[in-house]
Design a protein around this motif. Structure first.
Motif, PDB file in Angstrom:
ATOM      1  N   SER A  51       0.829  -1.204   0.000  1.00 42.84           N
ATOM      2  CA  SER A  51       0.000   0.000   0.000  1.00 42.84           C
ATOM      3  C   SER A  51       0.865   1.257   0.000  1.00 42.84           C
ATOM      4  CB  SER A  51      -0.916  -0.011   1.222  1.00 42.84           C
ATOM      5  OG  SER A  51      -1.638   1.194   1.326  1.00 42.84           O
ATOM      6  N   ASN A  55       1.234   4.134  -2.909  1.00 38.17           N
ATOM      7  CA  ASN A  55       0.651   5.405  -2.482  1.00 38.17           C
ATOM      8  C   ASN A  55       1.193   6.537  -3.353  1.00 38.17           C
ATOM      9  OD1 ASN A  55      -0.629   7.430  -1.111  1.00 38.17           O
ATOM     10  ND2 ASN A  55       0.607   7.258   0.753  1.00 38.17           N
ATOM     11  N   LYS A  56       0.316   7.390  -3.820  1.00 42.80           N
ATOM     12  CA  LYS A  56       0.720   8.437  -4.756  1.00 42.80           C
ATOM     13  C   LYS A  56       1.613   9.480  -4.098  1.00 42.80           C
ATOM     14  CE  LYS A  56      -1.183  11.476  -8.308  1.00 42.80           C
ATOM     15  NZ  LYS A  56      -2.414  11.971  -8.979  1.00 42.80           N
ATOM     16  N   THR A  57       1.319   9.837  -2.845  1.00 40.87           N
ATOM     17  CA  THR A  57       2.125  10.846  -2.164  1.00 40.87           C
ATOM     18  C   THR A  57       3.484  10.304  -1.736  1.00 40.87           C
ATOM     19  OG1 THR A  57       1.054  10.269  -0.074  1.00 40.87           O
ATOM     20  CG2 THR A  57       0.095  12.071  -1.384  1.00 40.87           C
ATOM     21  N   THR A  62       1.149   9.841   5.233  1.00 40.72           N
ATOM     22  CA  THR A  62      -0.075   9.671   4.424  1.00 40.72           C
ATOM     23  C   THR A  62      -0.318   8.224   4.023  1.00 40.72           C
ATOM     24  OG1 THR A  62       1.172  10.148   2.393  1.00 40.72           O
ATOM     25  CG2 THR A  62       0.098  12.004   3.503  1.00 40.72           C
ATOM     26  N   PRO A  67      -4.975   2.162   0.404  1.00 42.73           N
ATOM     27  CA  PRO A  67      -4.948   3.523  -0.156  1.00 42.73           C
ATOM     28  C   PRO A  67      -6.132   3.761  -1.086  1.00 42.73           C
ATOM     29  CG  PRO A  67      -3.372   2.124  -1.281  1.00 42.73           C
ATOM     30  CD  PRO A  67      -3.909   1.311  -0.139  1.00 42.73           C
ATOM     31  N   LYS A  68      -6.472   5.019  -1.219  1.00 45.89           N
ATOM     32  CA  LYS A  68      -7.590   5.389  -2.076  1.00 45.89           C
ATOM     33  C   LYS A  68      -7.181   5.527  -3.535  1.00 45.89           C
ATOM     34  CE  LYS A  68      -9.783   7.903   1.740  1.00 45.89           C
ATOM     35  NZ  LYS A  68     -10.295   9.200   2.233  1.00 45.89           N
ATOM     36  N   SER A  69      -5.911   5.762  -3.791  1.00 46.88           N
ATOM     37  CA  SER A  69      -5.425   5.898  -5.168  1.00 46.88           C
ATOM     38  C   SER A  69      -4.127   5.113  -5.314  1.00 46.88           C
ATOM     39  CB  SER A  69      -5.185   7.374  -5.519  1.00 46.88           C
ATOM     40  OG  SER A  69      -4.217   7.945  -4.651  1.00 46.88           O
ATOM     41  N   PHE A  70      -3.878   4.637  -6.520  1.00 48.47           N
ATOM     42  CA  PHE A  70      -2.694   3.825  -6.796  1.00 48.47           C
ATOM     43  C   PHE A  70      -1.849   4.518  -7.855  1.00 48.47           C
ATOM     44  CE2 PHE A  70      -5.995   0.943  -5.368  1.00 48.47           C
ATOM     45  CZ  PHE A  70      -5.344   0.192  -4.405  1.00 48.47           C
ATOM     46  N   SER A  71      -0.528   4.414  -7.673  1.00 49.10           N
ATOM     47  CA  SER A  71       0.394   5.018  -8.617  1.00 49.10           C
ATOM     48  C   SER A  71       1.739   4.298  -8.529  1.00 49.10           C
ATOM     49  CB  SER A  71       0.579   6.509  -8.325  1.00 49.10           C
ATOM     50  OG  SER A  71       1.558   7.066  -9.186  1.00 49.10           O
ATOM     51  N   ASP A  73       4.571   5.885  -9.202  1.00 49.46           N
ATOM     52  CA  ASP A  73       5.567   6.959  -9.175  1.00 49.46           C
ATOM     53  C   ASP A  73       6.737   6.628  -8.251  1.00 49.46           C
ATOM     54  OD1 ASP A  73       3.986   8.328 -10.922  1.00 49.46           O
ATOM     55  OD2 ASP A  73       3.046   9.597  -9.384  1.00 49.46           O
TER      56      ASP A  73
END
Length: 303
Positions: A51, A55-57, A62, A67-71, A73
């Motif tokens: 997770s 995590n995007k951030t 955070t 997590p609410k969004s996946f990335s 990065d």
């Protein structure tokens, strides 16, 4: 003429076995509950790391379990950060762990073959000495190793401190340890008649060892290789002392540096991504050689 007597039938009394009634599955419900709890407990760190890596951030503050969004990065930044060469750390770890594991298997197999097949003066005291040396922690030799390789670096810079070759040689100093006993136990299960037949045909001990014995003890060789690889791949204490430059560090030392300092919160996503990628070689090894691992560990520990 006498009558022929008929054979008398022998009546065997029926043996009534005192068998216990089969246990109902309903009485074992607590075992399934404990299994599910243990599975969730063991998967919790993996899920949290996954997770955090997605995590995007990419920060610790955070990070959430789901997590609410996946990335991706964090993975992209991990491989493109010039100040933290993750690819170089990965290559160094694979080189040190792979080379050290292969050398450990070879040195241990040679010593175990000598202790198992040959009879020489000092054989039993040598085995006891190897067992006795395992009682002393490796921390006692850190200072001696540091001073030794510091002087070696003055003569041979490629084998001194701050080099992966020097670290590899330091690891090989403890190759003849408990693995000798594990290997010897498996070597003892191989019939000695095979060696005697080969000696009668004119084969030497070296030829018997390389062409016949190593093939018969392949499961224990795979077991020792996996144990040595996993131990060296995640070793931190000696690697953190020997390796200073970022380009020479292993994966464990590099990831530890990312988790320290003022930027630990910001780099947590990259740290989680690197930790997940670092577990891939170990998982693949266990999945590929799990049968040999079980066979080698159980058979070699009997003797």
């Amino acid at each position: 003429m006498s009558a022929i007597s008929q054979p008398t039938a022998i009546v065997v009394p029926e043996v009534i076995e005192d068998r216990e009634p089969p246990r109902s599955r309903g009485n074992n419900w607590w075992r399934y509950v404990l299994g599910v709890i243990a599975l969730i407990w063991s998967l919790f760190p993996v899920i949290f790391l996954l997770s955090a890596a997605l995590n995007k951030t990419g920060s610790l503050s955070t990070s959430e379990l789901l997590p609410k969004s996946f990335s991706f990065d964090n993975f992209d930044t991990l491989f493109n950060d010039p100040s933290r060469p993750f690819s170089t750390w990965y290559k160094n770890s694979l080189f040190v762990a792979g080379g050290g594991a292969l050398a450990t298997v070879f040195i241990g197999a040679c010593a175990a073959y000598a202790f198992s097949r040959l009879r020489f003066r000092g054989r039993r005291p040598g085995l006891l000495a190897l067992l006795l040396l395992q009682l002393f922690p490796g921390l006692l030799a850190v200072v001696a190793l540091y001073l030794t390789f510091s002087h070696i670096g003055d003569v041979l810079p490629g084998l001194g401190l701050n080099t992966t070759m020097g670290l590899l040689l330091a690891y090989l100093g403890g190759a003849m340890g408990s693995n000798i006993w594990l290997l010897k136990g498996y070597f003892d299960t191989i019939p000695r008649q095979l060696d005697e037949a080969a000696l009668v045909d004119g084969a030497s001990h070296a030829r018997i060892f390389f062409t016949m014995t190593l093939r018969l003890v392949l499961p224990i060789l795979v077991t020792v290789f996996m144990l040595a690889f996993v131990g060296l791949f995640g070793e931190f204490m000696l690697a953190s002392i020997f390796l200073v430059d970022s380009d020479q560090q292993t994966l464990a030392v590099g990831l530890y540096g990312m988790s320290q300092g003022n930027e630990a919160n910001r780099l947590f996503g990259q740290f989680a991504a690197g930790a997940l990628l670092g577990s891939v070689p170990t998982v693949l090894l266990y999945l590929a050689f799990q049968k040999q691992l079980i066979s080698g560990a159980t058979t070699g520990s009997v003797k």
